[in-house]
Design an enzyme around this catalytic site. Structure first.
Site, PDB file in Angstrom:
ATOM      1  N   SER A 148      45.260  47.675  45.971  1.00  0.00           N
ATOM      2  CA  SER A 148      44.299  48.787  46.094  1.00  0.00           C
ATOM      3  C   SER A 148      45.084  50.071  46.318  1.00  0.00           C
ATOM      4  O   SER A 148      46.223  50.026  46.806  1.00  0.00           O
ATOM      5  CB  SER A 148      43.395  48.550  47.305  1.00  0.00           C
ATOM      6  OG  SER A 148      42.633  49.713  47.581  1.00  0.00           O
ATOM      7  N   TYR A 163      41.975  46.200  56.153  1.00  0.00           N
ATOM      8  CA  TYR A 163      41.963  46.223  54.682  1.00  0.00           C
ATOM      9  C   TYR A 163      43.239  46.899  54.168  1.00  0.00           C
ATOM     10  O   TYR A 163      43.932  46.361  53.299  1.00  0.00           O
ATOM     11  CB  TYR A 163      40.727  46.973  54.190  1.00  0.00           C
ATOM     12  CG  TYR A 163      40.572  46.979  52.679  1.00  0.00           C
ATOM     13  CD1 TYR A 163      39.964  45.919  52.011  1.00  0.00           C
ATOM     14  CD2 TYR A 163      41.033  48.049  51.908  1.00  0.00           C
ATOM     15  CE1 TYR A 163      39.817  45.925  50.614  1.00  0.00           C
ATOM     16  CE2 TYR A 163      40.894  48.062  50.520  1.00  0.00           C
ATOM     17  CZ  TYR A 163      40.285  47.000  49.888  1.00  0.00           C
ATOM     18  OH  TYR A 163      40.148  47.014  48.512  1.00  0.00           O
ATOM     19  N   LYS A 167      46.229  45.049  51.917  1.00  0.00           N
ATOM     20  CA  LYS A 167      46.557  45.435  50.542  1.00  0.00           C
ATOM     21  C   LYS A 167      48.022  45.875  50.427  1.00  0.00           C
ATOM     22  O   LYS A 167      48.668  45.646  49.391  1.00  0.00           O
ATOM     23  CB  LYS A 167      45.602  46.522  50.048  1.00  0.00           C
ATOM     24  CG  LYS A 167      44.153  46.028  49.912  1.00  0.00           C
ATOM     25  CD  LYS A 167      44.024  44.908  48.883  1.00  0.00           C
ATOM     26  CE  LYS A 167      42.593  44.525  48.589  1.00  0.00           C
ATOM     27  NZ  LYS A 167      42.475  43.480  47.563  1.00  0.00           N
TER      28      LYS A 167
HETATM   29  P1  NAD Z   1      32.928  42.566  44.793  1.00  0.00           P
HETATM   30  O1  NAD Z   1      32.479  42.445  46.205  1.00  0.00           O
HETATM   31  O2  NAD Z   1      31.999  43.136  43.780  1.00  0.00           O
HETATM   32  O3  NAD Z   1      33.435  41.146  44.247  1.00  0.00           O
HETATM   33  C1  NAD Z   1      34.269  40.330  45.028  1.00  0.00           C
HETATM   34  C2  NAD Z   1      34.084  38.885  44.595  1.00  0.00           C
HETATM   35  O4  NAD Z   1      34.968  38.086  45.418  1.00  0.00           O
HETATM   36  C3  NAD Z   1      32.660  38.355  44.832  1.00  0.00           C
HETATM   37  O5  NAD Z   1      32.181  37.691  43.677  1.00  0.00           O
HETATM   38  C4  NAD Z   1      32.813  37.402  46.014  1.00  0.00           C
HETATM   39  O6  NAD Z   1      31.885  36.311  45.993  1.00  0.00           O
HETATM   40  C5  NAD Z   1      34.258  36.926  45.832  1.00  0.00           C
HETATM   41  N1  NAD Z   1      34.844  36.407  47.080  1.00  0.00           N
HETATM   42  C6  NAD Z   1      34.805  36.969  48.311  1.00  0.00           C
HETATM   43  N2  NAD Z   1      35.404  36.168  49.203  1.00  0.00           N
HETATM   44  C7  NAD Z   1      35.845  35.072  48.527  1.00  0.00           C
HETATM   45  C8  NAD Z   1      36.523  33.895  48.898  1.00  0.00           C
HETATM   46  N3  NAD Z   1      36.873  33.662  50.170  1.00  0.00           N
HETATM   47  N4  NAD Z   1      36.820  32.977  47.944  1.00  0.00           N
HETATM   48  C9  NAD Z   1      36.451  33.196  46.641  1.00  0.00           C
HETATM   49  N5  NAD Z   1      35.785  34.296  46.234  1.00  0.00           N
HETATM   50  C10 NAD Z   1      35.488  35.226  47.169  1.00  0.00           C
HETATM   51  O7  NAD Z   1      34.286  43.409  44.884  1.00  0.00           O
HETATM   52  P2  NAD Z   1      35.124  44.227  43.775  1.00  0.00           P
HETATM   53  O8  NAD Z   1      34.891  45.664  44.010  1.00  0.00           O
HETATM   54  O9  NAD Z   1      34.942  43.632  42.450  1.00  0.00           O
HETATM   55  O10 NAD Z   1      36.598  43.920  44.325  1.00  0.00           O
HETATM   56  C11 NAD Z   1      37.470  42.997  43.732  1.00  0.00           C
HETATM   57  C12 NAD Z   1      38.851  43.246  44.282  1.00  0.00           C
HETATM   58  O11 NAD Z   1      39.233  44.600  44.022  1.00  0.00           O
HETATM   59  C13 NAD Z   1      38.982  43.064  45.791  1.00  0.00           C
HETATM   60  O12 NAD Z   1      40.238  42.483  46.084  1.00  0.00           O
HETATM   61  C14 NAD Z   1      38.923  44.483  46.326  1.00  0.00           C
HETATM   62  O13 NAD Z   1      39.559  44.619  47.564  1.00  0.00           O
HETATM   63  C15 NAD Z   1      39.661  45.214  45.221  1.00  0.00           C
HETATM   64  N6  NAD Z   1      39.398  46.657  45.153  1.00  0.00           N
HETATM   65  C16 NAD Z   1      38.117  47.121  45.003  1.00  0.00           C
HETATM   66  C17 NAD Z   1      37.917  48.495  44.953  1.00  0.00           C
HETATM   67  C18 NAD Z   1      36.534  49.103  44.818  1.00  0.00           C
HETATM   68  O14 NAD Z   1      36.394  50.305  45.055  1.00  0.00           O
HETATM   69  N7  NAD Z   1      35.515  48.329  44.437  1.00  0.00           N
HETATM   70  C19 NAD Z   1      39.014  49.374  45.042  1.00  0.00           C
HETATM   71  C20 NAD Z   1      40.295  48.853  45.175  1.00  0.00           C
HETATM   72  C21 NAD Z   1      40.474  47.477  45.225  1.00  0.00           C
END
Ligand code: NAD
Length: 258
Positions: A148, A163, A167
């Site tokens: 991230s 968090y 990351k």
């Molecule tokens: P999201 O919440 O839409 O999707 C996350 C998915 O992970 C969900 O389907 C959830 O069921 C699954 N999950 C959670 N815990 C789990 C576990 N213990 N085992 C298996 N699956 C699990 O989130 P997103 O925005 O798509 O984020 C995906 C990744 O990107 C994450 O690592 C997040 O930290 C990272 N990220 C997101 C953003 C943002 O702004 N959305 C920015 C930077 C990084």
């Protein structure tokens, strides 16, 4: 071989964790569009099954759904074993599942800290090393981890020390594995998205009101879309990126540039 052929994933097999929705769903779709057979790995099996059916219908590829809590070593091992058995091998994976706990440091409980570190960092260790062990003994592979921009900066105004720390750990783990495995044809890279419009941001009552503030701080002035991250992941999974390992791809609309 031309560049588009090198970027093709035809004949490759892989899996994406946290792929039921959001960023993982988008990269899994892109992997399948590029020709790969893919497993949708998620703790939310019901949604994962719907996502797998949707991607299979759209791309004509073999797409399976697997239930897995990525913090559980036995479940991750069984996921990798099932991918190899059902898809016929493993060439790439995207360790993407993650959660964000927002709490002031002095109020954050140790349980909240451990949960964030476990889902975001321990799970990447488990996924990468278990998938990596298979790849090391089967001619190589490519691993992509979702870090991230929070690995590089401290987000404001919301507090999220666990968090951010988790990351930053993902990036250093990525680099460590890349160095250990570079000569053995297993590449490990990470992506560092900025704020992306997914359920993680858009469905959180706490985060939603902050979007205007984030956009005001952002040079590009808007959230990213999950599909804007997908092409880089296809590149990293493909043979076109054969010299790229230990890299972190920041895709954040220049948020971390100043
Ligand atoms: P999201 O919440 O839409 O999707 C996350 C998915 O992970 C969900 O389907 C959830 O069921 C699954 N999950 C959670 N815990 C789990 C576990 N213990 N085992 C298996 N699956 C699990 O989130 P997103 O925005 O798509 O984020 C995906 C990744 O990107 C994450 O690592 C997040 O930290 C990272 N990220 C997101 C953003 C943002 O702004 N959305 C920015 C930077 C990084």
């Amino acid at each position: 071989m031309g560049i588009l052929e090198k970027m093709s994933l035809a004949g490759k097999k892989g899996f994406v964790t946290g792929a039921a929705r959001g960023i993982g769903k988008c990269t899994a779709t892109a992997f399948a569009e590029a020709g790969a057979d893919v497993a949708i790995v998620d703790i939310d099996f019901e949604t994962a099954e719907k996502t797998a059916a949707e991607i299979a219908e759209k791309t004509g590829r073999k797409v399976i759904a697997l239930k897995c809590d990525v913090t559980d070593e036995a479940q991750v091992q069984s996921t990798v074993d099932t991918v190899v058995k059902e898809l016929g091998g493993l060439n790439f994976c995207h360790a993407n599942a993650g959660v964000c706990i927002n709490a002031a440091a002095e109020e954050m409980t140790y349980a909240q800290w451990k949960k964030n570190l476990s889902v975001n960092l321990d799970s990447v260790f488990l996924t990468d090393t278990i998938a990596g062990k298979y790849m090391l003994s089967h001619g190589g592979g490519s691993i992509i981890n979702t870090a991230s921009m929070s690995a590089h900066i401290v987000n404001v105004p919301q507090p999220q020390c666990a968090y951010n720390a988790s990351k930053a750990g993902v990036i250093q783990l990525t680099k460590s594995l890349a160095v250990e495995w570079a000569k053995r044809n297993v590449r490990v890279n990470s992506i560092s998205p900025g704020y992306i419009g997914t359920d993680l941001t858009l469905s959180s009552e706490f985060l939603k009101p902050l979007i205007e503030k984030w956009n005001a701080l952002s040079p590009i002035g808007r959230l990213g879309k999950p599909e804007e991250l997908a092409a880089a992941c296809v590149y990293l999974a493909s043979d076109a990126s054969s010299f790229t390992t230990g890299a972190d791809f920041c895709m954040d609309g220049a948020f971390t540039c100043f």
